[in-house]
Design an enzyme around this catalytic site. Structure first.
Site, PDB file in Angstrom:
ATOM      1  N   SER A 279      13.948  52.678  57.679  1.00  0.00           N
ATOM      2  CA  SER A 279      13.942  54.060  58.196  1.00  0.00           C
ATOM      3  C   SER A 279      15.282  54.698  57.852  1.00  0.00           C
ATOM      4  CB  SER A 279      13.761  54.075  59.721  1.00  0.00           C
ATOM      5  OG  SER A 279      14.956  53.622  60.347  1.00  0.00           O
TER       6      SER A 279
ATOM      7  N   VAL B 153       5.768  52.711  57.759  1.00  0.00           N
ATOM      8  CA  VAL B 153       5.496  52.011  56.501  1.00  0.00           C
ATOM      9  C   VAL B 153       6.326  50.732  56.537  1.00  0.00           C
ATOM     10  CG1 VAL B 153       5.687  52.099  53.995  1.00  0.00           C
ATOM     11  CG2 VAL B 153       5.076  54.169  55.280  1.00  0.00           C
TER      12      VAL B 153
ATOM     13  N   VAL C 200      -0.245  47.483  69.599  1.00  0.00           N
ATOM     14  CA  VAL C 200       0.202  46.747  68.405  1.00  0.00           C
ATOM     15  C   VAL C 200      -0.052  47.636  67.188  1.00  0.00           C
ATOM     16  CG1 VAL C 200      -0.293  44.746  66.937  1.00  0.00           C
ATOM     17  CG2 VAL C 200      -0.258  44.497  69.437  1.00  0.00           C
ATOM     18  N   TYR C 201       1.010  47.899  66.424  1.00  0.00           N
ATOM     19  CA  TYR C 201       0.843  48.738  65.230  1.00  0.00           C
ATOM     20  C   TYR C 201       0.327  47.873  64.077  1.00  0.00           C
ATOM     21  CZ  TYR C 201       3.984  52.045  67.705  1.00  0.00           C
ATOM     22  OH  TYR C 201       4.572  52.890  68.623  1.00  0.00           O
TER      23      TYR C 201
ATOM     24  N   ASN D  66       9.684  45.515  75.497  1.00  0.00           N
ATOM     25  CA  ASN D  66       9.792  46.287  76.735  1.00  0.00           C
ATOM     26  C   ASN D  66       8.572  47.186  76.907  1.00  0.00           C
ATOM     27  OD1 ASN D  66      12.223  45.112  77.284  1.00  0.00           O
ATOM     28  ND2 ASN D  66      13.449  46.976  77.109  1.00  0.00           N
TER      29      ASN D  66
ATOM     30  N   ASP E  32      31.999  58.798  75.873  1.00  0.00           N
ATOM     31  CA  ASP E  32      30.597  59.216  75.742  1.00  0.00           C
ATOM     32  C   ASP E  32      30.548  60.703  75.389  1.00  0.00           C
ATOM     33  OD1 ASP E  32      27.838  59.272  75.919  1.00  0.00           O
ATOM     34  OD2 ASP E  32      27.759  58.358  77.904  1.00  0.00           O
ATOM     35  N   ASN E  33      29.539  61.079  74.621  1.00  0.00           N
ATOM     36  CA  ASN E  33      29.293  62.516  74.406  1.00  0.00           C
ATOM     37  C   ASN E  33      27.933  62.926  74.978  1.00  0.00           C
ATOM     38  OD1 ASN E  33      27.447  61.538  72.584  1.00  0.00           O
ATOM     39  ND2 ASN E  33      28.012  62.927  70.916  1.00  0.00           N
TER      40      ASN E  33
ATOM     41  N   ARG F 250      22.666  60.590  74.185  1.00  0.00           N
ATOM     42  CA  ARG F 250      21.437  59.879  74.565  1.00  0.00           C
ATOM     43  C   ARG F 250      20.668  60.638  75.638  1.00  0.00           C
ATOM     44  NH1 ARG F 250      17.453  58.800  74.921  1.00  0.00           N
ATOM     45  NH2 ARG F 250      16.268  56.879  75.111  1.00  0.00           N
TER      46      ARG F 250
ATOM     47  N   LYS G 210      22.918  52.707  59.158  1.00  0.00           N
ATOM     48  CA  LYS G 210      23.739  51.533  59.481  1.00  0.00           C
ATOM     49  C   LYS G 210      24.111  50.751  58.217  1.00  0.00           C
ATOM     50  CE  LYS G 210      23.144  51.452  64.248  1.00  0.00           C
ATOM     51  NZ  LYS G 210      23.491  50.715  65.443  1.00  0.00           N
TER      52      LYS G 210
ATOM     53  N   HIS H 139      17.849  53.108  60.099  1.00  0.00           N
ATOM     54  CA  HIS H 139      18.363  51.810  59.651  1.00  0.00           C
ATOM     55  C   HIS H 139      19.285  51.992  58.439  1.00  0.00           C
ATOM     56  CE1 HIS H 139      14.769  50.277  61.983  1.00  0.00           C
ATOM     57  NE2 HIS H 139      15.654  49.368  62.329  1.00  0.00           N
TER      58      HIS H 139
ATOM     59  N   ASP I 252      33.353  63.509  71.227  1.00  0.00           N
ATOM     60  CA  ASP I 252      32.410  63.189  70.156  1.00  0.00           C
ATOM     61  C   ASP I 252      33.168  62.553  68.990  1.00  0.00           C
ATOM     62  OD1 ASP I 252      30.470  63.295  68.143  1.00  0.00           O
ATOM     63  OD2 ASP I 252      29.653  65.189  68.906  1.00  0.00           O
TER      64      ASP I 252
ATOM     65  N   THR J 231      22.458  46.565  62.712  1.00  0.00           N
ATOM     66  CA  THR J 231      21.090  46.202  63.076  1.00  0.00           C
ATOM     67  C   THR J 231      20.520  45.191  62.085  1.00  0.00           C
ATOM     68  OG1 THR J 231      18.831  47.030  63.350  1.00  0.00           O
ATOM     69  CG2 THR J 231      20.229  48.281  61.871  1.00  0.00           C
TER      70      THR J 231
HETATM   71  N1  USQ Z   1       5.804  48.140  67.275  1.00  0.00           N
HETATM   72  C1  USQ Z   1       4.498  47.983  67.663  1.00  0.00           C
HETATM   73  N2  USQ Z   1       4.076  48.632  68.790  1.00  0.00           N
HETATM   74  C2  USQ Z   1       4.908  49.407  69.553  1.00  0.00           C
HETATM   75  C3  USQ Z   1       6.238  49.534  69.151  1.00  0.00           C
HETATM   76  C4  USQ Z   1       6.665  48.900  68.010  1.00  0.00           C
HETATM   77  O1  USQ Z   1       3.706  47.295  67.008  1.00  0.00           O
HETATM   78  O2  USQ Z   1       4.437  49.951  70.543  1.00  0.00           O
HETATM   79  C5  USQ Z   1       6.283  47.424  66.080  1.00  0.00           C
HETATM   80  C6  USQ Z   1       6.896  48.310  65.002  1.00  0.00           C
HETATM   81  O3  USQ Z   1       5.923  48.747  64.089  1.00  0.00           O
HETATM   82  C7  USQ Z   1       7.917  47.375  64.375  1.00  0.00           C
HETATM   83  C8  USQ Z   1       8.329  46.465  65.517  1.00  0.00           C
HETATM   84  O4  USQ Z   1       7.338  46.579  66.514  1.00  0.00           O
HETATM   85  O5  USQ Z   1       7.330  46.588  63.399  1.00  0.00           O
HETATM   86  C9  USQ Z   1       9.653  46.789  66.127  1.00  0.00           C
HETATM   87  O6  USQ Z   1       9.671  48.132  66.541  1.00  0.00           O
HETATM   88  P1  USQ Z   1      10.740  48.614  67.652  1.00  0.00           P
HETATM   89  O7  USQ Z   1      10.492  50.059  67.909  1.00  0.00           O
HETATM   90  O8  USQ Z   1      10.712  47.692  68.806  1.00  0.00           O
HETATM   91  O9  USQ Z   1      12.117  48.344  66.904  1.00  0.00           O
HETATM   92  P2  USQ Z   1      12.878  49.126  65.739  1.00  0.00           P
HETATM   93  O10 USQ Z   1      12.249  50.419  65.387  1.00  0.00           O
HETATM   94  O11 USQ Z   1      13.087  48.159  64.626  1.00  0.00           O
HETATM   95  O12 USQ Z   1      14.272  49.475  66.391  1.00  0.00           O
HETATM   96  C10 USQ Z   1      14.830  48.731  67.485  1.00  0.00           C
HETATM   97  C11 USQ Z   1      15.950  49.568  68.100  1.00  0.00           C
HETATM   98  C12 USQ Z   1      17.053  49.757  67.072  1.00  0.00           C
HETATM   99  C13 USQ Z   1      17.520  48.422  66.540  1.00  0.00           C
HETATM  100  C14 USQ Z   1      16.334  47.622  66.000  1.00  0.00           C
HETATM  101  C15 USQ Z   1      16.698  46.213  65.622  1.00  0.00           C
HETATM  102  O13 USQ Z   1      15.446  50.833  68.528  1.00  0.00           O
HETATM  103  O14 USQ Z   1      18.145  50.445  67.672  1.00  0.00           O
HETATM  104  O15 USQ Z   1      18.440  48.627  65.506  1.00  0.00           O
HETATM  105  O16 USQ Z   1      15.328  47.501  67.031  1.00  0.00           O
HETATM  106  S1  USQ Z   1      15.775  45.660  64.254  1.00  0.00           S
HETATM  107  O17 USQ Z   1      14.346  45.808  64.553  1.00  0.00           O
HETATM  108  O18 USQ Z   1      16.132  44.313  64.026  1.00  0.00           O
HETATM  109  O19 USQ Z   1      16.114  46.533  63.153  1.00  0.00           O
END
Ligand code: USQ
Length: 355
Positions: free
Chosen positions: A151, A296, A226-227, A212, A3-4, A7, A157, A154, A46, A116
């Protein structure tokens, strides 16, 4: 275990903390040794320090390296230029150092790397497991699945995946890319063995993930954020399946020269569906608010993902319909005094580079 503490530093920078308090590195390692009876060697350093990476690989002599050491929040990477550059440098160069370290110290080592699902984005075609058979102008090839991520995080990765595939193809390394969806839940059978093993439960708008956050918002009596329309759909999985998938990948290594990709998700849900589910299960009133989407992303789209690789290795998913979201409510209740409400609302906008 290596770990470094990056987080923990993001918490300091953002002025937030995990909802559930996290013990320090040494305490957690000692707690695991106590409950498991297994020695856990710890390293502080690191991945950007290549000498440290090489020295650690030479000393520890692993059969497999599970690499989760990346900046993982999309909003963090979108704060401004510095955060985007930091994210890509930390993630891409850290992984590159590890690939070189493996190649130069012992190319037999199996790299199990956290990717991811967001690497793929939301294309208007089925999402395959990492690879795509393409026929173009009458000729065929097997290519890495084309990526359309959402993003700079993303994207980091995506860059890792290409570097790993190249290292497997050129040097004959063996690697597994775990393209993980959004994790929900806070406990695994292992962390439940001792309170000192508790893992993070992030609620803030930068690091907290959607389900969560909705659970936490419900308990706090805050509207679920909900965004946009909430029509955006994502792959999800239970935190218990996350650890099981890592075990399965490590115990069934990729072949030499193989770049193996697993789509580590068990089900897809729209954000709106998740909000409705939390509202339905919470034993009190819940308000759902549609905020202007700070990101976006496509509000409505096709989403059909192949995810059979891990199931073929034996994964038995914990599905959300059988999972007691309710079991998360008491954890939030116990810790809710730690929440800073002003950290709940999203402030990082994808379209504003200065934020
Ligand atoms: N969203 C809402 N309301 C919120 C939070 C998020 O509507 O309060 C929406 C976002 O706009 C998005 C979706 O929920 O469309 C997911 O957002 P998120 O923050 O739960 O997830 P994300 O940014 O995609 O990232 C998380 C982890 C990341 C992992 C990824 C998997 O932080 O480490 O790589 O989930 S994935 O989504 O499959 O890319």
């Amino acid at each position: 275990m290596l770990d470094n503490f990056a987080r923990r530093k993001y918490d300091e920078e953002l002025g937030v903390q995990s909802l559930v308090a996290i013990e320090d590195f040494e305490t957690r390692a000692a707690a695991w040794e106590e409950v498991s009876g297994k020695k856990l060697q710890t390293y502080v350093g690191d991945l950007l320090d290549a000498d440290f990476v090489y020295a650690t690989l030479r000393e520890f002599r692993p059969d497999a390296v599970v690499h989760f050491a990346e900046q993982r929040a999309a909003p963090y990477s979108m704060i401004d230029r510095q955060h985007a550059v930091y994210t890509q440098q930390n993630n891409v160069i850290g992984t590159l150092n590890l690939l070189y370290g493996i190649q130069e110290t012992n190319p037999e080592i199996h790299l199990v790397k956290l990717g991811t699902m967001g690497e793929y984005g939301t294309p208007n075609i089925d999402i395959e497991e990492g690879w795509l058979e393409v026929e173009h102008n009458g000729r065929k090839d097997r290519m890495l699945y084309p990526k359309k991520p959402g993003s700079f995080y993303h994207l980091s990765k995506v860059h890792d995946s290409h570097n790993m595939e190249f290292a497997c193809r050129i040097w004959g390394l063996r690697a597994t890319d775990l393209n993980q969806g959004i994790v929900y839940g806070q406990q695994t059978p292992q962390t439940a063995l001792d309170p000192r093993l508790a893992t993070r439960f992030d609620y803030d708008a930068v690091f907290g993930t959607v389900l969560n956050r909705f659970v936490i918002q419900a308990v706090l009596g805050q509207p679920l954020t909900v965004y946009g329309t909430g029509g955006q759909t994502r792959g999800m999985l239970d935190i218990r399946d996350t650890v099981e998938c890592i075990r399965l990948a490590v115990e069934n290594p990729a072949d030499r020269g193989e770049f193996r990709v697993f789509n580590q998700m068990t089900e897809s849900f729209s954000v709106k569906h998740l909000a409705d589910l939390v509202a339905e299960r919470f034993p009190g009133p819940v308000q759902i608010e549609h905020l202007e989407n700070p990101r976006v992303e496509l509000p409505e789209h096709y989403y059909n993902v192949k995810h059979t690789g891990l199931v073929e290795l034996g994964l038995q998913p914990h599905l959300l319909s059988d999972t007691l979201i309710e079991s998360m409510f008491p954890i939030v209740e116990e810790n809710k005094h730690r929440v800073e409400l002003d950290k709940m609302l999203p402030r990082v906008r994808w379209t504003n580079p200065k934020n």
